[in-house]
Design an enzyme around this catalytic site. Structure first.
Site, PDB file in Angstrom:
ATOM      1  N   ASN A   9      29.378 -13.308 -23.968  1.00 26.64           N
ATOM      2  CA  ASN A   9      28.752 -12.053 -24.409  1.00 26.64           C
ATOM      3  C   ASN A   9      29.620 -11.451 -25.512  1.00 26.64           C
ATOM      4  O   ASN A   9      30.681 -10.893 -25.231  1.00 26.64           O
ATOM      5  CB  ASN A   9      28.652 -11.103 -23.202  1.00 26.64           C
ATOM      6  N   LYS A  11      29.041  -8.952 -27.339  1.00 25.63           N
ATOM      7  CA  LYS A  11      28.863  -7.492 -27.436  1.00 25.63           C
ATOM      8  C   LYS A  11      28.690  -7.086 -28.908  1.00 25.63           C
ATOM      9  O   LYS A  11      28.127  -7.852 -29.682  1.00 25.63           O
ATOM     10  CB  LYS A  11      30.038  -6.773 -26.776  1.00 25.63           C
ATOM     11  N   HIS A 105      23.490  -5.191 -17.875  1.00 24.37           N
ATOM     12  CA  HIS A 105      24.949  -5.163 -18.062  1.00 24.37           C
ATOM     13  C   HIS A 105      25.450  -3.750 -17.753  1.00 24.37           C
ATOM     14  O   HIS A 105      24.783  -2.768 -18.070  1.00 24.37           O
ATOM     15  CB  HIS A 105      25.292  -5.560 -19.497  1.00 24.37           C
ATOM     16  N   GLU A 107      27.505  -1.930 -19.155  1.00 23.69           N
ATOM     17  CA  GLU A 107      27.590  -1.038 -20.328  1.00 23.69           C
ATOM     18  C   GLU A 107      26.225  -0.442 -20.665  1.00 23.69           C
ATOM     19  O   GLU A 107      26.127   0.676 -21.162  1.00 23.69           O
ATOM     20  CB  GLU A 107      28.199  -1.810 -21.519  1.00 23.69           C
ATOM     21  N   GLU A 177      29.379  -8.773 -11.801  1.00 27.89           N
ATOM     22  CA  GLU A 177      30.400  -8.242 -12.700  1.00 27.89           C
ATOM     23  C   GLU A 177      30.916  -6.906 -12.154  1.00 27.89           C
ATOM     24  O   GLU A 177      30.326  -5.855 -12.433  1.00 27.89           O
ATOM     25  CB  GLU A 177      29.810  -8.014 -14.095  1.00 27.89           C
ATOM     26  N   GLY A 183      36.498  -5.874 -19.121  1.00 28.77           N
ATOM     27  CA  GLY A 183      37.289  -5.426 -20.276  1.00 28.77           C
ATOM     28  C   GLY A 183      38.590  -4.730 -19.904  1.00 28.77           C
ATOM     29  O   GLY A 183      39.225  -4.108 -20.745  1.00 28.77           O
ATOM     30  N   SER A 223      36.956  -9.827 -17.031  1.00 24.80           N
ATOM     31  CA  SER A 223      38.308 -10.288 -17.396  1.00 24.80           C
ATOM     32  C   SER A 223      38.572 -11.729 -16.968  1.00 24.80           C
ATOM     33  O   SER A 223      39.682 -12.080 -16.570  1.00 24.80           O
ATOM     34  CB  SER A 223      39.369  -9.338 -16.829  1.00 24.80           C
ATOM     35  N   GLY A 244      33.281 -11.871 -21.667  1.00 26.34           N
ATOM     36  CA  GLY A 244      33.248 -10.929 -22.784  1.00 26.34           C
ATOM     37  C   GLY A 244      34.366 -11.252 -23.767  1.00 26.34           C
ATOM     38  O   GLY A 244      34.260 -12.165 -24.586  1.00 26.34           O
TER      39      GLY A 244
END
Ligand code: PEP
Length: 260
Positions: A9, A11, A105, A107, A177, A183, A223, A244
């Site tokens: 991903n 992003k 996701h 986010e 996740e 992150g 991570s 990510g």
């Protein structure tokens, strides 16, 4: 048998040249792996790249008819078409040749207010237009600390996915996740990942039967990197990762691909 998958991903990162160069480097490495020039080519997972929308066709163009590599979008709108300035539909994504879409996701949930019922509509759109949804679920840190993480994930799956029929559910990939790991550099331990994945698989089995549960790929995200991927992926219910940060470096991502 369910598929092992490593998905990147990207992003909202990279300009076009950087995106093309990352994909090009990755292709060169995958070519070498497939032809046995480097590494062990007996357990190559399916690789899915999720570039920003504007690069999707450019990345697809780099991999014409490439076995084992797919390209998807990071989001889609919940309607087919219409007056939704700035949005992109599942229909459009499929029409350019992409095959997958990330839905839910964290986010999108936290920064764009995407709630479970909206995500269910997006899943519907994705399936309607022949895209494979990579449906994300995961708890926030206080929810884990309070011991509510199983309930949170179960709720997200109930509302986002479990209204699908068996055939539809069979086309979905689930990504666990934990939000506290995304992150942050704090990875779930292999035991934590396995515990939740086994729980999700049990929910799938209770709802749809053991055959569907056993064929659904469950990815871990948060991570995951070149150093910890092998241990995570060695867990019996972890079928790969949604990556990510570490997907932005060809070397790191390639090492993750080789972690099975
Ligand atoms: C993600 O955003 O899906 C993700 C897993 O990010 P990272 O690997 O950077 O934690």
């Amino acid at each position: 048998m369910r598929k092992n998958i490593v998905a990147g991903n990207w992003k909202m990162n990279l300009n076009l040249e950087e995106a093309k160069s990352l994909a090009g480097e990755l292709k060169a490495k995958l070519d070498q792996l497939k032809t046995g020039l480097v590494g062990d080519n007996r357990s190559i997972p399916e690789v899915i790249l999720f570039p920003p929308y504007v690069y999707v066709t450019r990345i697809l163009d780099l991999f014409p008819n490439y076995q084992g590599l797919s390209v998807g979008a990071q989001n889609c709108h919940h309607e087919d078409h219409g007056a939704f300035t700035g949005e992109v539909s599942a229909h459009m994504i499929r029409s350019v040749g992409a095959t997958h879409v990330i839905i839910g996701h964290s986010e999108r949930r936290s920064q764009f207010g995407e709630v479970d019922l909206l995500l269910a509509e997006k899943v519907k759109q994705a399936l309607k237009h022949g895209l494979t949804p990579v449906f994300c679920c995961g708890e926030m840190l206080p929810e884990r600390e309070n011991g509510n993480h199983f309930q949170v994930v179960a709720d997200q799956l109930q509302k986002g996915l479990f209204w699908l029929d068996k055939a539809q559910l069979g086309r979905v990939v689930v990504a666990y996740e934990p939000v506290w790991a995304i992150g942050t550099g704090v990875t779930a331990t292999p035991a934590q990942a396995q515990e939740m994945h086994a729980y999700i698989r049990q929910l799938l089995s209770d709802t749809y039967g053991e055959a569907i549960a056993q064929q659904t790929s469950l990815l871990y995200g948060g991570s995951c990197n070149a150093k910890n991927a092998a241990e995570l992926f060695s867990q019996p219910d972890v079928d790969g990762g949604l990556i990510g940060g570490a997907s932005l470096k060809a070397d790191d991502f390639f090492r993750i691909i080789q972690s099975f």
